[in-house]
Design an enzyme around this catalytic site. Structure first.
Site, PDB file in Angstrom:
ATOM      1  N   ASP A 250      50.743-151.232  19.616  1.00  0.00           N
ATOM      2  CA  ASP A 250      52.005-150.868  19.464  1.00  0.00           C
ATOM      3  C   ASP A 250      53.228-151.713  20.715  1.00  0.00           C
ATOM      4  O   ASP A 250      53.828-152.248  20.255  1.00  0.00           O
ATOM      5  CB  ASP A 250      52.303-149.448  19.497  1.00  0.00           C
ATOM      6  CG  ASP A 250      51.533-148.796  20.522  1.00  0.00           C
ATOM      7  OD1 ASP A 250      50.862-149.478  21.517  1.00  0.00           O
ATOM      8  OD2 ASP A 250      51.033-147.711  20.541  1.00  0.00           O
TER       9      ASP A 250
ATOM     10  N   ASP B   2      38.745-145.541   8.420  1.00  0.00           N
ATOM     11  CA  ASP B   2      37.633-146.134   9.139  1.00  0.00           C
ATOM     12  C   ASP B   2      36.607-145.258   9.658  1.00  0.00           C
ATOM     13  O   ASP B   2      35.742-145.627  10.278  1.00  0.00           O
ATOM     14  CB  ASP B   2      38.073-146.977  10.359  1.00  0.00           C
ATOM     15  CG  ASP B   2      38.779-148.125   9.960  1.00  0.00           C
ATOM     16  OD1 ASP B   2      38.686-148.671   8.648  1.00  0.00           O
ATOM     17  OD2 ASP B   2      39.373-148.768  10.971  1.00  0.00           O
TER      18      ASP B   2
END
Length: 548
Positions: free
Chosen positions: A237, A89
């Site tokens: 996460d 990105d």
């Protein structure tokens, strides 16, 4: 103790904070006990070489991106069973660098893709979510840009998926630049506590443990069954791993497989990382705790430990509450000793509940090398004390629902002490939080004066430890900012924002000196008067409260 409302309120806040902090501390010791007593031998099975996709989420990491790709392509695993996805990105020259690296490895026969979404929507979680839509492999390994997986990683880790309900294998983080500076040493020690105590205990005791965002392998079915990657928090996460375990999947920690990574060497980068972890944990608590509590299939102990892990960062605001209230109580002549006629017991209790207990823990963690690690412990205490302001801001931002961009922690490819980051891109400036740290440092100096002149010198070391921590963090935050480069060879013009920050810094330093001088003068002269100045202020506040 005086029974006036103001003093009683301050005393209650102090005691309540102490009780909660002690509870979280005792739980850490409980996990240390579990990490030693509940040792399970993790079985392995020969799964051959199943298909694996390695996903590498990257954003503006030109100093470490190639190192990561080289390490992944050097893994000892069949090329026809390995698919590498670079989820890039970036919006700087990292893009061109990765294009060249990918083209080189494609010519060597690697199944490697340079994936550009064209947006940063969802940030890291968004990139991983996008990649899962085009992933067909049975297993998915994830590495952040600063990690360096060893060649044997996959062949060591894959066999530990020995049961069909094992959804995640998390490996231990190593530290490629641990001895770069004091900052990296204290971070390494703190992370070792997390992995070798918390993760190890929970993995072996059927408690909820978290994925650390990198250096792990997921079973693709587990990710999909848990609902995939969500972008609602800063710690995708932790969010996914908890949702997976609520679905009945097992997460396993392997302490013997160590994946080296780079620790933040710049203080502002370390603070950004701590902020993200603290805020993200509270966000996950808001999102997940109710479901965990009402879930019948989750054991009571697992629910308790999940609550503690998701909310543990509230300890930092409580530390600041204690720090703020202690000088007020001392000025009010409130007796805070465990045994009034033997104040040394107070310090003995503090040492037993804090640094003293860590000696035993570190002996079990490091074996014969524990003494060298123990030398870092005082610096870690100072670091954690000073970081409490930064993490408190993160907690309040999460509680108040403040939206933030996912701000990565920049890395510079540092390995040896000769490597320098100060002339490189991604150098972060200090933030307004630094001014708060300076305020708390000045307040701490005044608190030390109060402790001395109220005949409570036993509390001076406790106040001083935190005061040093605040100034330590603030000083490094400012000195590590671009306009304070110490080793720069080429002068770089300051931006308007940096010039403003520089002026604020100078004014703040002048203000600190003035407040310290004034506070010292008031403490010394006030002590010799009939009415201690702080008592008079407190009396006025009591009068206002009583009349309202």
């Amino acid at each position: 103790m005086s029974a006036n409302p103001f003093t009683q309120l301050i005393f209650d806040l102090f005691i309540l904070s102490a009780i909660i902090i002690s509870a979280y501390t005792v739980n850490f010791y409980y996990l240390a006990f579990l990490s030693r007593r509940r040792k399970g031998v993790m079985p392995t099975v020969d799964l051959g070489t199943p298909s694996v996709t390695i996903q590498l989420p990257i954003y503006n990491e030109k100093y470490v991106a190639k190192r990561l790709v080289d390490a992944v392509c050097n893994l000892d695993y069949p090329k026809d069973q390995l698919n590498i996805m670079i989820l890039d990105d970036s919006d700087d020259d990292t893009v061109e660098l990765l294009e060249n690296v990918v083209n080189d490895y494609k010519k060597q026969g690697f199944a490697i893709e340079h994936i550009r979404r064209g947006t940063r929507k969802g940030y890291k979680a968004g990139a991983l979510k996008y990649a899962m839509e085009i992933t067909t492999s049975e297993y998915v390994a994830i590495f952040d840009a600063d990690f360096i997986p060893p060649t044997s990683f996959l062949k060591q880790a894959i066999p530990h998926f020995s049961k069909p309900n094992i959804g995640l294998i998390q490996c231990r983080w190593g530290h490629v630049n641990e001895n770069y500076s004091t900052i990296t040493q204290v971070q390494a020690l703190s992370l070792d506590f997390h992995f070798l105590i918390e993760q190890k205990a929970k993995s072996n005791s059927h408690l909820f443990m978290n994925f650390n965002g990198t250096a792990g392998i997921w079973r693709r079915d587990c990710i999909e069954d848990a609902g995939g990657w969500h972008t609602a928090t800063l710690v995708e996460d932790l969010d996914l791993s908890y949702r997976a375990q609520m679905k009945g999947w097992k997460c396993v920690f392997l302490p013997d497989i160590v994946i080296d990574a780079e620790l933040p060497a710049q203080m502002n980068g370390a603070k950004r990382q701590q902020y993200r972890w603290a805020k993200g944990s509270i966000q996950c608590a808001t999102k997940l705790l109710f479901d965990i509590v009402v879930k019948r299939k989750v054991a009571i102990e697992a629910k308790i430990q999940a609550f503690i892990q998701l909310t543990r960062h509230i300890v930092f605001p409580l530390i600041l509450i204690q720090f703020l209230t202690l000088p007020i109580l001392l000025a009010g002549q409130v007796n805070l000793y465990v045994v009034s006629f033997l104040p040394v017991i107070t310090l003995a209790t503090y040492l037993a509940m804090g640094p003293g207990a860590y000696i035993l823990i570190m002996q079990s963690m490091y074996g014969k090398s524990w003494k060298s690690k123990m030398k870092i412990m005082p610096a870690l205490l100072i670091y954690n004390a000073g970081m409490s302001v930064n993490n408190t801001v993160a907690v309040f931002d999460a509680v108040l629902g403040k939206k933030n961009e996912f701000l990565r922690t920049p890395k510079y490819g540092l390995i040896s002490k000769d490597d320098d980051w100060k002339d490189k891109a991604y150098n972060l400036p200090f933030t307004q939080t630094t001014l708060l740290e300076i305020f708390f440092g000045v307040y701490g100096i005044m608190g030390i004066f109060i402790a001395i002149f109220s005949n409570n010198p036993i509390f001076v070391p406790i106040i001083a430890l935190q005061t040093i921590g605040f100034f330590f963090i603030a000083y490094l935050s400012i000195s590590h900012t671009r306009f304070r480069r110490n080793k720069s060879k080429n002068a770089i013009p300051l931006t308007k924002k940096e010039k403003t920050a520089n002026n604020i810094y100078k004014l703040a330093m002048l203000g600190i000196v003035a407040i310290i001088v004034f506070g010292g003068y008031m403490a010394i002269s006030g002590y010799n008067t009939e009415i201690y100045p702080l008592d008079r202020i407190r009396g006025n506040l009591d009068g206002i409260i009583s009349s309202s």
